[in-house]
Scaffold this motif. Structure first.
Motif, short mmCIF file in Angstrom:
data_model
loop_
_atom_site.label_atom_id
_atom_site.label_comp_id
_atom_site.label_asym_id
_atom_site.label_seq_id
_atom_site.Cartn_x
_atom_site.Cartn_y
_atom_site.Cartn_z
N LEU A 3 0.85 -1.19 0.00
CA LEU A 3 0.00 0.00 0.00
C LEU A 3 0.88 1.24 0.00
O LEU A 3 1.79 1.36 0.82
CB LEU A 3 -0.87 -0.03 1.26
N CYS A 4 0.62 2.17 -0.91
CA CYS A 4 1.34 3.44 -0.91
C CYS A 4 0.76 4.32 0.19
O CYS A 4 -0.44 4.62 0.18
CB CYS A 4 1.23 4.14 -2.26
N LEU A 5 1.59 4.73 1.13
CA LEU A 5 1.10 5.51 2.27
C LEU A 5 0.98 7.00 1.95
O LEU A 5 0.83 7.84 2.84
CB LEU A 5 1.97 5.27 3.50
N ALA A 6 1.06 7.31 0.65
CA ALA A 6 0.70 8.66 0.21
C ALA A 6 -0.65 8.59 -0.50
O ALA A 6 -1.65 9.07 0.01
CB ALA A 6 1.77 9.24 -0.70
N CYS A 7 -0.70 7.90 -1.66
CA CYS A 7 -1.95 7.93 -2.45
C CYS A 7 -2.94 6.84 -2.07
O CYS A 7 -4.10 6.91 -2.44
CB CYS A 7 -1.63 7.86 -3.94
N GLY A 8 -2.48 5.80 -1.37
CA GLY A 8 -3.40 4.75 -0.94
C GLY A 8 -3.61 3.63 -1.94
O GLY A 8 -4.34 2.69 -1.66
N TYR A 17 5.92 3.77 -0.53
CA TYR A 17 5.42 4.94 -1.27
C TYR A 17 5.76 4.77 -2.74
O TYR A 17 6.82 4.20 -3.08
CB TYR A 17 6.09 6.24 -0.79
N HIS A 18 4.93 5.28 -3.64
CA HIS A 18 5.33 5.45 -5.03
C HIS A 18 6.36 6.58 -5.08
O HIS A 18 6.17 7.61 -4.41
CB HIS A 18 4.14 5.89 -5.89
N ALA A 19 7.39 6.39 -5.90
CA ALA A 19 8.35 7.49 -6.08
C ALA A 19 7.62 8.74 -6.58
O ALA A 19 7.90 9.86 -6.14
CB ALA A 19 9.44 7.06 -7.07
N ALA A 20 6.67 8.55 -7.48
CA ALA A 20 5.93 9.70 -8.04
C ALA A 20 5.14 10.43 -6.96
O ALA A 20 5.00 11.66 -7.02
CB ALA A 20 5.00 9.22 -9.15
N CYS A 21 4.62 9.69 -5.98
CA CYS A 21 3.85 10.33 -4.92
C CYS A 21 4.75 11.16 -4.01
O CYS A 21 4.38 12.25 -3.57
CB CYS A 21 3.09 9.28 -4.11
N LEU A 22 5.96 10.62 -3.72
CA LEU A 22 6.92 11.39 -2.92
C LEU A 22 7.33 12.65 -3.66
O LEU A 22 7.43 13.73 -3.07
CB LEU A 22 8.15 10.53 -2.60
ZN LIG Z 1 1.22 6.51 -4.31
#
Ligand SMILES: [Zn+2]
Length: 303
Positions: A3-8, A17-22
């Motif tokens: 699970l990406c803890l930025a976008c979910g 995290y996705h690199a793109a979300c960071l």
């Molecule tokens: Zn993400």
């Protein structure tokens, strides 16, 4: 999958995290260290008078990235980010807020970039980029609904959904567009059990196009996870609890929203239910809270 803890989303590979979300949140594809003395933040105790406000006990820290973007530190002036660590009074508020903001996105509501960060003591903190502070130092003018209603901050609970609609009709550049957005936000608020949507948690902003519009949604959480009987802070068609289709019909009429457009809002939330419950199930909330949150979403969705 992680699970990406930025976008979910649940395809973050090695994660979390996705690199793109960071990149979107911090302008760099690595997780910044949080240079905040955590121990001092966990000793919050408030004597609460009158209505118990969950967000009122949640301490917000203004933070900024260092020039190398490697560290978040306390901002003495204006920080571009807000950091919310655990609050002593109610458990798991950062996780709760993050999940609720991701659910808002699934429900078609605009929110600022945000994430959960692990602090040095192993606890989660919620970090969000302020939508009214831009990269180049400019600011968006912003007025919350308490100010627009010309009330003192202590009057933040003297509102109603209809009063909010009136403020949007009077001040927004495109009132019809924003009344529909506001309607969706009230439906969402009910859906996720947010008992803390008061006049200071809604705002109008003047964006880059100089349009005055409803701001991205902020300070949203499921207050029923910590106060199981919590009801809406602002009544809708006179009701703070047990909202049925009749109340929503009245609100749509009050906002001047057609029956079809209103029905679409409810249908879209209902369509988001499987993704919403899956996200809650995979979130870092403790199991009893995940269960309670999922049950509430299932009970309150209709379309
Ligand atoms: Zn993400």
């Amino acid at each position: 999958m992680t699970l990406c803890l930025a976008c979910g989303a649940d395809d973050a590979g090695d994660g979390p995290y996705h690199a793109a979300c960071l990149l979107e949140l911090f302008g760099v594809a690595t997780v910044p260290a949080v240079d905040v003395e955590v121990a001092r933040l966990h000793t919050l105790a408030l004597a609460m008078v009158g209505r118990v406000s969950v967000s009122g006990v949640q301490r917000k820290l203004s933070v900024r990235l260092t020039a190398d973007r490697a560290t978040l530190q306390i901002a003495l002036g204006d920080g571009r980010y807000l950091l919310k660590p655990q609050a002593g009074t109610f458990p798991n508020l950062p996780e709760n807020e993050w999940v609720t903001q991701r659910l808002a996105v699934l429900a078609g509501i605009e929110v600022p970039p945000c994430a959960l960060l692990r602090l040095r003591d192993g606890t989660w903190a919620y970090v969000v980029r302020r939508f009214d502070r831009l990269e180049d130092g400019r600011k968006w003018a912003m007025e919350d609904f308490c100010q627009l209603a010309e009330l003192a901050p202590s009057g933040k609970y003297d509102g109603s959904a209809e009063r909010c609609g009136k403020l949007v009709r009077r001040h927004a550049s495109e009132p019809l567009v924003d009344l529909l957005r506001l309607y969706r936000q009230f439906v969402f608020t009910w859906w996720v059990g947010n008992g803390d949507l008061h006049l200071k948690n809604l705002a109008l902003v003047r964006d880059d196009d100089r349009r005055i519009r409803l701001s991205p949604a902020y300070d949203q959480l499921n207050t029923r996870l910590v106060l199981p009987d919590d009801t809406l802070a602002m009544p809708i068609a006179g009701k703070r609890d047990n909202l049925q289709t009749g109340a929503w019909r009245k609100l749509a009429e009050n906002f001047g929203i057609g029956a079809k457009a209103a029905a679409r809002v409810h249908a879209e939330l209902f369509a988001a239910l499987p993704a919403a419950t899956a996200l809650v199930e995979r979130s870092p909330l403790p199991e009893p809270m995940r269960e309670a949150y999922g049950a509430l979403l299932r009970a309150r969705a209709f379309g």
